[in-house]
Design a protein around this motif. Sequence first.
Motif, PDB file in Angstrom:
ATOM      1  N   ASN A   5       0.812  -1.218   0.000  1.00  0.00           N
ATOM      2  CA  ASN A   5       0.000   0.000   0.000  1.00  0.00           C
ATOM      3  C   ASN A   5       0.844   1.267   0.000  1.00  0.00           C
ATOM      4  OD1 ASN A   5      -2.423  -1.556   0.183  1.00  0.00           O
ATOM      5  ND2 ASN A   5      -2.068  -1.787   2.379  1.00  0.00           N
ATOM      6  N   LYS A  62       5.887  -8.047   5.522  1.00  0.00           N
ATOM      7  CA  LYS A  62       4.433  -7.865   5.681  1.00  0.00           C
ATOM      8  C   LYS A  62       3.731  -9.225   5.731  1.00  0.00           C
ATOM      9  CE  LYS A  62       0.510  -5.482   3.486  1.00  0.00           C
ATOM     10  NZ  LYS A  62      -0.319  -6.568   2.918  1.00  0.00           N
ATOM     11  N   GLU A  71       1.475 -10.720   8.756  1.00  0.00           N
ATOM     12  CA  GLU A  71       0.098 -11.145   8.498  1.00  0.00           C
ATOM     13  C   GLU A  71      -0.118 -12.588   8.936  1.00  0.00           C
ATOM     14  OE1 GLU A  71      -0.996  -8.288   4.658  1.00  0.00           O
ATOM     15  OE2 GLU A  71      -0.352 -10.367   4.337  1.00  0.00           O
ATOM     16  N   SER A  96      -1.324 -12.441  12.158  1.00  0.00           N
ATOM     17  CA  SER A  96      -2.506 -11.564  12.235  1.00  0.00           C
ATOM     18  C   SER A  96      -2.150 -10.166  12.723  1.00  0.00           C
ATOM     19  CB  SER A  96      -3.572 -12.185  13.164  1.00  0.00           C
ATOM     20  OG  SER A  96      -3.989 -13.438  12.669  1.00  0.00           O
ATOM     21  N   LEU A  97      -0.970  -9.680  12.292  1.00  0.00           N
ATOM     22  CA  LEU A  97      -0.512  -8.339  12.641  1.00  0.00           C
ATOM     23  C   LEU A  97      -0.403  -7.477  11.389  1.00  0.00           C
ATOM     24  CD1 LEU A  97       2.274  -9.345  15.193  1.00  0.00           C
ATOM     25  CD2 LEU A  97      -0.022  -8.503  15.718  1.00  0.00           C
ATOM     26  N   GLN A  98      -0.469  -6.171  11.573  1.00  0.00           N
ATOM     27  CA  GLN A  98      -0.464  -5.243  10.442  1.00  0.00           C
ATOM     28  C   GLN A  98       0.899  -4.611  10.252  1.00  0.00           C
ATOM     29  OE1 GLN A  98      -3.683  -2.442  10.457  1.00  0.00           O
ATOM     30  NE2 GLN A  98      -2.744  -1.119   8.905  1.00  0.00           N
ATOM     31  N   TYR A  99       1.379  -4.635   9.029  1.00  0.00           N
ATOM     32  CA  TYR A  99       2.660  -4.007   8.689  1.00  0.00           C
ATOM     33  C   TYR A  99       2.482  -2.496   8.591  1.00  0.00           C
ATOM     34  CZ  TYR A  99       6.746  -2.703   5.898  1.00  0.00           C
ATOM     35  OH  TYR A  99       7.893  -2.111   5.433  1.00  0.00           O
ATOM     36  N   GLU A 100       3.389  -1.745   9.255  1.00  0.00           N
ATOM     37  CA  GLU A 100       3.287  -0.284   9.249  1.00  0.00           C
ATOM     38  C   GLU A 100       4.571   0.392   8.791  1.00  0.00           C
ATOM     39  OE1 GLU A 100       1.606   1.280  12.837  1.00  0.00           O
ATOM     40  OE2 GLU A 100       0.281  -0.434  13.106  1.00  0.00           O
TER      41      GLU A 100
END
Length: 206
Positions: A31, A57, A61, A64-68
């Motif tokens: 993104n 990423k 995932e 179940s974690l979000q890449y920032e």
Amino acid sequence: MPLEKLIDNIESAWAIWKITESETQLSDKINSIDRVPESVTNPFKRLEYLAGRVVIKKLLENWSLQYEGLVKDEFGKPYLKNFSFHISLSHSYPYVAAVINQKFAVGIDLEQPKEKLLRIGPRVLNQQELQDAGIDIVKHCIYWCSKEALIKIYGKKDLMLAKNLAIEPFSIQKQGSITGRIIVGSNETLVKLNYHVSDNFVVVHN
């Protein structure tokens, strides 16, 4: 599918990605959170930069974690934004490897066995390692990857490959474990490393 392998050991996980996408496609996968610096002009390096973040990423995932995004410290060691996890990246186009650990420092290195490893061997291996590796390019590659992984675990760039890093002799297999040592002054740290040999590359990680 570009994700060649993903191994999850609960608190640690690693993965390998094969780049088949364009720069735009890779950027879309994260993104556009991370943008390639303008100073990186080589098209393959730009793809590696983005693919490394894509595979990190994917590892997050998987939990179940979000890449920032990623940031780097003064030594160029990458860290995750908003997570205290330890990570390490490696790339040898078209392959990218990454490892993540929730508690301990990690290092990973991926290389494709090439003749040049025999030429540089005397500069990076000690006499015992040189004798053990002989003229086996794949074994030289395992030694090289092992030392690169140790550098990443140490986290700084003031180590000499032949002097400060040592790998115990081993019998080569498709995959196995070897012992590495980080030697700094009177301090010596033992590190268990795992290696994997495929048809196209070698990868070593802790």
